[in-house]
Design a protein around this motif. Structure first.
Motif, PDB file in Angstrom:
ATOM      1  N   SER A  39       0.858  -1.174   0.000  1.00 19.15           N
ATOM      2  CA  SER A  39       0.000   0.000   0.000  1.00 19.15           C
ATOM      3  C   SER A  39       0.902   1.235   0.000  1.00 19.15           C
ATOM      4  O   SER A  39       1.664   1.436   0.935  1.00 19.15           O
ATOM      5  CB  SER A  39      -0.895  -0.026   1.234  1.00 19.15           C
ATOM      6  OG  SER A  39      -1.899   0.932   1.132  1.00 19.15           O
ATOM      7  N   ALA A  43      -2.067   6.223   0.193  1.00 18.62           N
ATOM      8  CA  ALA A  43      -3.174   5.447  -0.389  1.00 18.62           C
ATOM      9  C   ALA A  43      -4.441   5.688   0.430  1.00 18.62           C
ATOM     10  O   ALA A  43      -4.386   5.871   1.650  1.00 18.62           O
ATOM     11  CB  ALA A  43      -2.831   3.961  -0.398  1.00 18.62           C
ATOM     12  N   LEU A  86     -10.061   6.194  -7.361  1.00 14.26           N
ATOM     13  CA  LEU A  86      -9.199   5.044  -7.642  1.00 14.26           C
ATOM     14  C   LEU A  86      -8.173   5.300  -8.738  1.00 14.26           C
ATOM     15  O   LEU A  86      -7.160   4.612  -8.802  1.00 14.26           O
ATOM     16  CB  LEU A  86     -10.056   3.833  -8.024  1.00 14.26           C
ATOM     17  CG  LEU A  86     -10.963   3.283  -6.923  1.00 14.26           C
ATOM     18  CD1 LEU A  86     -11.895   2.213  -7.490  1.00 14.26           C
ATOM     19  CD2 LEU A  86     -10.141   2.733  -5.779  1.00 14.26           C
ATOM     20  N   PHE A 132      -6.159  -0.684  -0.320  1.00 14.54           N
ATOM     21  CA  PHE A 132      -5.760  -0.198  -1.634  1.00 14.54           C
ATOM     22  C   PHE A 132      -4.245  -0.303  -1.740  1.00 14.54           C
ATOM     23  O   PHE A 132      -3.514   0.185  -0.878  1.00 14.54           O
ATOM     24  CB  PHE A 132      -6.245   1.233  -1.856  1.00 14.54           C
ATOM     25  CG  PHE A 132      -7.749   1.324  -1.827  1.00 14.54           C
ATOM     26  CD1 PHE A 132      -8.503   0.838  -2.881  1.00 14.54           C
ATOM     27  CD2 PHE A 132      -8.405   1.847  -0.729  1.00 14.54           C
ATOM     28  CE1 PHE A 132      -9.883   0.881  -2.852  1.00 14.54           C
ATOM     29  CE2 PHE A 132      -9.793   1.906  -0.690  1.00 14.54           C
ATOM     30  CZ  PHE A 132     -10.535   1.421  -1.748  1.00 14.54           C
ATOM     31  N   GLU A 134      -0.574  -0.677  -4.551  1.00 17.56           N
ATOM     32  CA  GLU A 134       0.038   0.071  -5.647  1.00 17.56           C
ATOM     33  C   GLU A 134      -0.777   0.012  -6.935  1.00 17.56           C
ATOM     34  O   GLU A 134      -1.420  -0.986  -7.250  1.00 17.56           O
ATOM     35  CB  GLU A 134       1.469  -0.398  -5.891  1.00 17.56           C
ATOM     36  CG  GLU A 134       1.593  -1.817  -6.380  1.00 17.56           C
ATOM     37  CD  GLU A 134       3.032  -2.319  -6.403  1.00 17.56           C
ATOM     38  OE1 GLU A 134       3.374  -2.974  -7.397  1.00 17.56           O
ATOM     39  OE2 GLU A 134       3.781  -2.053  -5.448  1.00 17.56           O
ATOM     40  N   LYS A 135      -0.726   1.117  -7.665  1.00 21.80           N
ATOM     41  CA  LYS A 135      -1.507   1.243  -8.897  1.00 21.80           C
ATOM     42  C   LYS A 135      -0.921   0.392 -10.022  1.00 21.80           C
ATOM     43  O   LYS A 135       0.280   0.159 -10.083  1.00 21.80           O
ATOM     44  CB  LYS A 135      -1.556   2.703  -9.349  1.00 21.80           C
ATOM     45  CG  LYS A 135      -2.418   3.577  -8.465  1.00 21.80           C
ATOM     46  CD  LYS A 135      -2.495   4.988  -9.017  1.00 21.80           C
ATOM     47  CE  LYS A 135      -3.440   5.832  -8.183  1.00 21.80           C
ATOM     48  NZ  LYS A 135      -3.597   7.190  -8.739  1.00 21.80           N
ATOM     49  N   TRP A 139      -4.717   2.705 -12.022  1.00 23.20           N
ATOM     50  CA  TRP A 139      -5.779   2.499 -11.030  1.00 23.20           C
ATOM     51  C   TRP A 139      -5.199   1.746  -9.837  1.00 23.20           C
ATOM     52  O   TRP A 139      -4.393   0.824  -9.999  1.00 23.20           O
ATOM     53  CB  TRP A 139      -6.910   1.655 -11.618  1.00 23.20           C
ATOM     54  CG  TRP A 139      -7.697   2.331 -12.692  1.00 23.20           C
ATOM     55  CD1 TRP A 139      -7.283   2.617 -13.966  1.00 23.20           C
ATOM     56  CD2 TRP A 139      -9.036   2.798 -12.597  1.00 23.20           C
ATOM     57  NE1 TRP A 139      -8.284   3.227 -14.667  1.00 23.20           N
ATOM     58  CE2 TRP A 139      -9.380   3.350 -13.857  1.00 23.20           C
ATOM     59  CE3 TRP A 139      -9.977   2.805 -11.578  1.00 23.20           C
ATOM     60  CZ2 TRP A 139     -10.624   3.906 -14.109  1.00 23.20           C
ATOM     61  CZ3 TRP A 139     -11.224   3.355 -11.840  1.00 23.20           C
ATOM     62  CH2 TRP A 139     -11.540   3.895 -13.091  1.00 23.20           C
ATOM     63  N   TYR A 140      -5.659   2.117  -8.628  1.00 25.15           N
ATOM     64  CA  TYR A 140      -5.275   1.334  -7.454  1.00 25.15           C
ATOM     65  C   TYR A 140      -5.736  -0.096  -7.636  1.00 25.15           C
ATOM     66  O   TYR A 140      -6.848  -0.346  -8.116  1.00 25.15           O
ATOM     67  CB  TYR A 140      -5.932   1.872  -6.166  1.00 25.15           C
ATOM     68  CG  TYR A 140      -5.230   3.066  -5.581  1.00 25.15           C
ATOM     69  CD1 TYR A 140      -4.000   2.931  -4.929  1.00 25.15           C
ATOM     70  CD2 TYR A 140      -5.798   4.331  -5.669  1.00 25.15           C
ATOM     71  CE1 TYR A 140      -3.361   4.033  -4.386  1.00 25.15           C
ATOM     72  CE2 TYR A 140      -5.160   5.435  -5.130  1.00 25.15           C
ATOM     73  CZ  TYR A 140      -3.948   5.276  -4.494  1.00 25.15           C
ATOM     74  OH  TYR A 140      -3.306   6.368  -3.961  1.00 25.15           O
ATOM     75  N   GLN A 141      -4.899  -1.023  -7.238  1.00 22.63           N
ATOM     76  CA  GLN A 141      -5.341  -2.405  -7.118  1.00 22.63           C
ATOM     77  C   GLN A 141      -6.026  -2.521  -5.756  1.00 22.63           C
ATOM     78  O   GLN A 141      -5.774  -1.722  -4.856  1.00 22.63           O
ATOM     79  CB  GLN A 141      -4.156  -3.361  -7.207  1.00 22.63           C
ATOM     80  CG  GLN A 141      -3.504  -3.335  -8.593  1.00 22.63           C
ATOM     81  CD  GLN A 141      -2.333  -4.274  -8.660  1.00 22.63           C
ATOM     82  OE1 GLN A 141      -2.492  -5.425  -9.033  1.00 22.63           O
ATOM     83  NE2 GLN A 141      -1.158  -3.790  -8.263  1.00 22.63           N
TER      84      GLN A 141
END
Length: 193
Positions: A39, A43, A86, A132, A134-135, A139-141
């Motif tokens: 994260s 985030a 996001l 949430f 890393e992107k 988009w955030y995963q």
């Protein structure tokens, strides 16, 4: 009787989880060397709030009324919503709780993104915990967990891909036995075709 005592012991020895808790975080290590994304600093934190539907923006009010209401129910008065940007575009995606679809496995949410004429569904999740990470593709995963029994949990990674969030990782964990199984999502998706 022995099985009942074993289940009771397992239930007592596993800490309770509520939505948003940091538990379970003592997952068994992945056997395939997979490293769960971290994260990043700053985030968002997943937090839901109850809103009176009458006080919501018109497009969200309509969305909530249609999605929450069952076929023979009266329209709901409140909606449980989390709002999170996001993809960094300055517009919040909406996580709308759908009570009739939740259960012991967790709370069920539909994920919507704003568009020119309202909102579009981009994912769904049934969860006891949301994080949430890393992107990817801007988009955030979303790392989630859901519960299957006193010590049985699923750990999932949702990744945005073109039109919406898809499950890209699924692990089943038995926290009492400290074992885990990695699910083959490609094979399972292929079997459904």
């Amino acid at each position: 009787m022995k099985r009942l005592l074993t289940l009771l012991f397992a239930a007592i020895s596993i800490p309770a989880i509520s939505q948003g808790d940091d538990l379970p975080r003592n997952w068994a290590a992945p056997t395939d060397g997979f490293e769960w994304p971290a994260s990043p600093k700053g985030a968002p934190v997943f937090q839901t709030k109850w809103h009176k539907i009458a006080d919501l923006d018109e497009s969200i009010r309509e969305l909530a009324t249609i999605q929450i209401k069952g076929s023979n129910e009266t329209p709901p008065e409140q909606a449980n919503i989390a709002e999170v940007d996001l993809n960094g575009d300055g517009k919040n995606e909406i996580f709308l709780r759908i009570p009739r679809l939740g259960g012991t496995g967790g709370t069920f949410f539909l994920i919507f993104t704003p568009e020119a004429k309202g909102y579009r569904v981009i994912g769904q999740m049934q969860v006891v915990d949301v994080k949430f990470v890393e992107k990817k593709r801007g988009w955030y995963q979303i790392e989630t967990s859901s519960r299957g029994g006193p010590s049985d949990y699923a750990r999932m990674l949702l990744t945005f891909d073109k039109k919406g969030y898809e499950m890209t990782r699924l692990e089943n964990h038995d926290l009492a036995a400290r074992t885990m199984m990695i699910r083959d999502l490609q094979g399972e998706q292929g079997d459904a075709d």
